[in-house]
Motif scaffolding. Structure first.
Motif, PDB file in Angstrom:
ATOM      1  N   LEU A 121       0.820  -1.204   0.000  1.00 23.14           N
ATOM      2  CA  LEU A 121       0.000   0.000   0.000  1.00 23.14           C
ATOM      3  C   LEU A 121       0.859   1.261   0.000  1.00 23.14           C
ATOM      4  CD1 LEU A 121      -2.753  -1.115   2.544  1.00 23.14           C
ATOM      5  CD2 LEU A 121      -3.005  -0.853   0.075  1.00 23.14           C
ATOM      6  N   LEU A 122       2.005   1.201   0.685  1.00 21.13           N
ATOM      7  CA  LEU A 122       2.925   2.344   0.682  1.00 21.13           C
ATOM      8  C   LEU A 122       3.509   2.571  -0.706  1.00 21.13           C
ATOM      9  CD1 LEU A 122       4.821   1.807   4.059  1.00 21.13           C
ATOM     10  CD2 LEU A 122       3.257   3.673   3.509  1.00 21.13           C
ATOM     11  N   ASP A 126       3.730   5.803  -3.680  1.00 17.20           N
ATOM     12  CA  ASP A 126       5.063   6.247  -4.118  1.00 17.20           C
ATOM     13  C   ASP A 126       6.055   6.338  -2.962  1.00 17.20           C
ATOM     14  OD1 ASP A 126       4.123   6.495  -6.761  1.00 17.20           O
ATOM     15  OD2 ASP A 126       3.434   8.534  -6.386  1.00 17.20           O
ATOM     16  N   ILE A 127       5.890   5.482  -1.973  1.00 10.94           N
ATOM     17  CA  ILE A 127       6.816   5.434  -0.839  1.00 10.94           C
ATOM     18  C   ILE A 127       7.464   4.060  -0.828  1.00 10.94           C
ATOM     19  CG2 ILE A 127       7.042   5.549   1.670  1.00 10.94           C
ATOM     20  CD1 ILE A 127       4.581   7.357   1.683  1.00 10.94           C
ATOM     21  N   PHE A 128       8.779   4.029  -0.997  1.00 15.73           N
ATOM     22  CA  PHE A 128       9.513   2.770  -1.077  1.00 15.73           C
ATOM     23  C   PHE A 128      10.471   2.593   0.104  1.00 15.73           C
ATOM     24  CE2 PHE A 128       8.022   3.759  -5.260  1.00 15.73           C
ATOM     25  CZ  PHE A 128       7.723   2.545  -5.833  1.00 15.73           C
ATOM     26  N   ILE A 137      -2.365   5.301   8.157  1.00 16.12           N
ATOM     27  CA  ILE A 137      -3.692   4.966   8.675  1.00 16.12           C
ATOM     28  C   ILE A 137      -4.458   4.148   7.649  1.00 16.12           C
ATOM     29  CG2 ILE A 137      -5.888   5.905   9.506  1.00 16.12           C
ATOM     30  CD1 ILE A 137      -4.331   8.478  10.242  1.00 16.12           C
ATOM     31  N   ILE A 138      -4.997   3.018   8.073  1.00 14.85           N
ATOM     32  CA  ILE A 138      -5.890   2.228   7.228  1.00 14.85           C
ATOM     33  C   ILE A 138      -7.306   2.784   7.390  1.00 14.85           C
ATOM     34  CG2 ILE A 138      -6.929  -0.036   6.812  1.00 14.85           C
ATOM     35  CD1 ILE A 138      -4.131  -0.010   5.916  1.00 14.85           C
ATOM     36  N   GLU A 139      -7.870   3.262   6.284  1.00 11.45           N
ATOM     37  CA  GLU A 139      -9.213   3.824   6.313  1.00 11.45           C
ATOM     38  C   GLU A 139     -10.254   2.695   6.285  1.00 11.45           C
ATOM     39  OE1 GLU A 139      -9.469   6.818   6.939  1.00 11.45           O
ATOM     40  OE2 GLU A 139      -7.603   7.740   6.295  1.00 11.45           O
ATOM     41  N   PRO A 140     -11.503   2.994   6.642  1.00 14.80           N
ATOM     42  CA  PRO A 140     -12.539   1.950   6.646  1.00 14.80           C
ATOM     43  C   PRO A 140     -12.736   1.257   5.307  1.00 14.80           C
ATOM     44  CG  PRO A 140     -13.303   3.870   7.854  1.00 14.80           C
ATOM     45  CD  PRO A 140     -12.002   4.257   7.219  1.00 14.80           C
ATOM     46  N   GLN A 143      -8.226   1.664   2.116  1.00 16.27           N
ATOM     47  CA  GLN A 143      -7.163   2.476   1.548  1.00 16.27           C
ATOM     48  C   GLN A 143      -6.225   2.965   2.649  1.00 16.27           C
ATOM     49  OE1 GLN A 143      -8.665   5.562  -0.990  1.00 16.27           O
ATOM     50  NE2 GLN A 143      -9.831   4.157  -2.266  1.00 16.27           N
ATOM     51  N   LEU A 144      -4.989   3.304   2.248  1.00 16.72           N
ATOM     52  CA  LEU A 144      -3.970   3.747   3.198  1.00 16.72           C
ATOM     53  C   LEU A 144      -3.731   5.238   3.035  1.00 16.72           C
ATOM     54  CD1 LEU A 144      -1.859   2.640   5.315  1.00 16.72           C
ATOM     55  CD2 LEU A 144      -0.203   2.723   3.448  1.00 16.72           C
TER      56      LEU A 144
END
Length: 242
Positions: A121-122, A126-128, A137-140, A143-144
């Motif tokens: 999800l990261l 675009d975060i590696f 935060i994981i949304e309901p 999605q992250l």
């Protein structure tokens, strides 16, 4: 022959019934698919399928079932909009999985997530590198949402007091080796211009290009069928012993 005609009529009824109910329920069924919305969509679709193909029963009970489920779905959406506590239990709450750069293992176990799921999800954000993350935060809806550490936040034109002009939206001018003449004309470019650009990139024929896009500001992107990448990086999960 009669059965085929019945299926045809039922299909038409089911299709337009779903179309009407989808309009009534709104775009949330598509754009933010929480677990409740997922179950609701599958159930309504299953009832519509039975309405179409189950010739051993009459059509109207299936249609009543569709109507009831659609009404209940609409009522649940209304309730969650009006009462926050109801939304908390029906739709769920956001869950912090990374806090101050530290992975919250207990939260992951509770949500039945793996670290590799979070890393995937990261990457979609675009975060590696996990060192860049302050909060995640994981949304309901699954999605992250990510807050980067301040030192990794990109500078904006506003931060630098710079005025920027819009680059516009990329338009496909070559797709799957075919030149899209209409899009090229809309961008006020000629065949001669695109041929010169391709030659500058070492491409002799349009058929060598998988995709080429152009923005109104003049930014050209070209991807060839043969990319000539010598070593492909593998980032899959550790397979482990079997």
């Amino acid at each position: 022959m009669n059965e085929g005609l019945v299926v045809l009529v039922r299909s038409i009824i089911g299709f337009f019934t779903l179309l009407i109910f989808a309009k009534l329920l709104g775009k949330q069924q598509i754009s933010q698919l929480a677990f409740f919305d997922y179950v609701l969509g599958i159930t309504i679709g299953s009832i519509a399928a039975s309405l179409t193909t189950d010739l051993s029963s009459r059509a109207w009970p299936h249609w009543i079932g569709l109507l009831v489920w659609a009404i209940l779905g609409y009522l649940m959406e209304y309730i969650t909009m009006k009462w926050r506590y109801a939304a908390k239990y029906i739709e769920g709450e956001p869950t912090i999985v990374i806090m101050n750069g530290k992975i919250m293992e207990a939260a992951l176990r509770k949500m039945k997530y793996r670290v590799t799921d979070i890393m995937e999800l990261l990457r979609n954000k675009d975060i590696f590198d996990l060192n860049q993350v302050d909060f995640a935060i994981i949304e309901p809806n699954g999605q992250l949402s990510v807050l980067k550490k301040p030192e990794y936040e990109p500078l904006t034109a506003k931060d630098m007091s710079i005025t920027k002009t819009s680059t516009g939206i990329s338009t496909e001018i070559i797709y799957d080796g075919i030149l899209i003449q209409e899009n090229l004309r809309q961008l006020n470019k000629s065949n001669n211009w695109i041929n010169k650009q391709l030659h500058a990139h070492g491409i002799n024929d349009i058929s060598e290009v998988f995709l080429a896009t152009l923005t109104p500001s003049g930014s050209l992107y070209i991807d060839k069928y043969k990319d000539h990448i010598k070593k492909v990086t593998y980032i899959g999960d550790y397979k482990g012993p079997y």
